[in-house]
Design a protein around this motif. Structure first.
Motif, mmCIF file in Angstrom:
data_model
loop_
_atom_site.group_PDB
_atom_site.id
_atom_site.type_symbol
_atom_site.label_atom_id
_atom_site.label_comp_id
_atom_site.label_asym_id
_atom_site.label_seq_id
_atom_site.Cartn_x
_atom_site.Cartn_y
_atom_site.Cartn_z
ATOM 1 N N THR A 90 -6.898 11.476 -0.147
ATOM 2 C CA THR A 90 -6.533 12.653 -0.383
ATOM 3 C C THR A 90 -4.955 12.837 -0.655
ATOM 4 O O THR A 90 -4.480 13.662 -1.317
ATOM 5 C CB THR A 90 -7.197 13.787 0.404
ATOM 6 O OG1 THR A 90 -6.821 13.506 1.899
ATOM 7 C CG2 THR A 90 -8.666 13.705 0.479
ATOM 8 N N ASN A 146 -10.865 20.463 -0.508
ATOM 9 C CA ASN A 146 -11.359 20.592 -1.886
ATOM 10 C C ASN A 146 -11.404 21.965 -2.194
ATOM 11 O O ASN A 146 -11.176 22.181 -3.772
ATOM 12 C CB ASN A 146 -13.010 20.420 -1.739
ATOM 13 C CG ASN A 146 -13.301 18.844 -1.423
ATOM 14 O OD1 ASN A 146 -12.419 17.996 -1.858
ATOM 15 N ND2 ASN A 146 -14.411 18.735 -0.961
ATOM 16 N N ASP A 147 -11.362 22.960 -1.643
ATOM 17 C CA ASP A 147 -11.005 24.533 -2.165
ATOM 18 C C ASP A 147 -9.519 24.513 -2.818
ATOM 19 O O ASP A 147 -9.445 25.191 -3.970
ATOM 20 C CB ASP A 147 -11.321 25.605 -1.172
ATOM 21 C CG ASP A 147 -12.707 25.655 -0.541
ATOM 22 O OD1 ASP A 147 -13.694 25.198 -1.380
ATOM 23 O OD2 ASP A 147 -12.979 26.353 0.418
ATOM 24 N N MET A 172 -7.882 22.071 -3.820
ATOM 25 C CA MET A 172 -7.921 21.351 -5.267
ATOM 26 C C MET A 172 -8.603 22.093 -6.520
ATOM 27 O O MET A 172 -8.162 21.944 -7.598
ATOM 28 C CB MET A 172 -8.484 19.758 -4.828
ATOM 29 C CG MET A 172 -7.598 19.117 -4.090
ATOM 30 S SD MET A 172 -5.909 18.761 -4.595
ATOM 31 C CE MET A 172 -6.289 17.593 -5.799
ATOM 32 N N LYS A 173 -9.723 22.832 -5.899
ATOM 33 C CA LYS A 173 -10.409 23.360 -7.212
ATOM 34 C C LYS A 173 -9.361 24.441 -7.796
ATOM 35 O O LYS A 173 -9.262 24.774 -8.979
ATOM 36 C CB LYS A 173 -11.685 24.066 -6.563
ATOM 37 C CG LYS A 173 -12.858 23.085 -6.485
ATOM 38 C CD LYS A 173 -13.816 23.634 -5.819
ATOM 39 C CE LYS A 173 -15.159 22.610 -5.295
ATOM 40 N NZ LYS A 173 -16.045 23.051 -4.562
ATOM 41 N N ARG A 187 -12.068 18.872 5.050
ATOM 42 C CA ARG A 187 -12.593 18.433 3.715
ATOM 43 C C ARG A 187 -12.951 19.628 2.890
ATOM 44 O O ARG A 187 -12.289 19.611 1.505
ATOM 45 C CB ARG A 187 -13.569 17.477 3.894
ATOM 46 C CG ARG A 187 -14.355 17.024 2.389
ATOM 47 C CD ARG A 187 -13.330 16.072 1.643
ATOM 48 N NE ARG A 187 -13.364 14.907 2.237
ATOM 49 C CZ ARG A 187 -12.633 13.782 1.598
ATOM 50 N NH1 ARG A 187 -12.077 13.972 0.595
ATOM 51 N NH2 ARG A 187 -12.476 12.661 2.183
ATOM 52 N N GLU A 188 -13.661 20.189 3.099
ATOM 53 C CA GLU A 188 -13.905 21.592 2.405
ATOM 54 C C GLU A 188 -12.691 22.369 2.086
ATOM 55 O O GLU A 188 -12.576 22.835 0.929
ATOM 56 C CB GLU A 188 -15.129 22.588 3.510
ATOM 57 C CG GLU A 188 -15.311 23.673 2.522
ATOM 58 C CD GLU A 188 -16.366 24.559 3.287
ATOM 59 O OE1 GLU A 188 -16.802 25.699 2.746
ATOM 60 O OE2 GLU A 188 -17.121 24.099 4.198
#
Length: 114
Positions: free
Chosen positions: A45, A10-11, A13-14, A6-7
């Motif tokens: 996702t 998210n990285d 996607m950022k 997940r992290e």
């Protein structure tokens, strides 16, 4: 979705969003492809990456990408229902939606012990 996976998602996607806001659609799409690899086993996702790919398709005025992403967004539902995703697939309309692909080495560690 495991916390480290997940992290990593998210990285990516950022990084995608930063490039998108800067107007660099190619770099944004690169990070989306990586996010797709990481997130395609999760309904939310997976759908999110295709939604953003569709947005970039519109931004590029790329008809092939637009239609490809619409089809892929519809396909996310049965793929999630039946648990079938082509491992490593980057999700863009430039590749077959059914084609498994090698996972980049730096992302492969998130799938160890699966």
């Amino acid at each position: 979705m495991k916390p480290k996976l997940r992290e990593a998602f998210n990285d990516e996607m950022k990084a995608m969003n930063k490039a998108y806001l800067a107007g660099d659609l190619n770099l944004s799409f690169y990070h989306l492809e990586r996010a797709h690899i990481l997130g395609q086993r999760n309904f939310k996702t997976h759908l999110e990456t295709h939604w953003w790919m569709l947005k970039i398709g519109f931004g590029r005025k790329d008809i092939r990408e637009i239609f490809g992403q619409i089809i892929r967004m519809i396909a996310v539902f049965p793929a999630s229902l039946f648990g079938w995703v082509p491992v490593g697939n980057t999700g863009g309309a430039n590749v077959s939606a059914l084609k498994p692909m090698p996972i980049p080495h730096d992302l492969a560690l998130f799938f160890e012990n699966d």
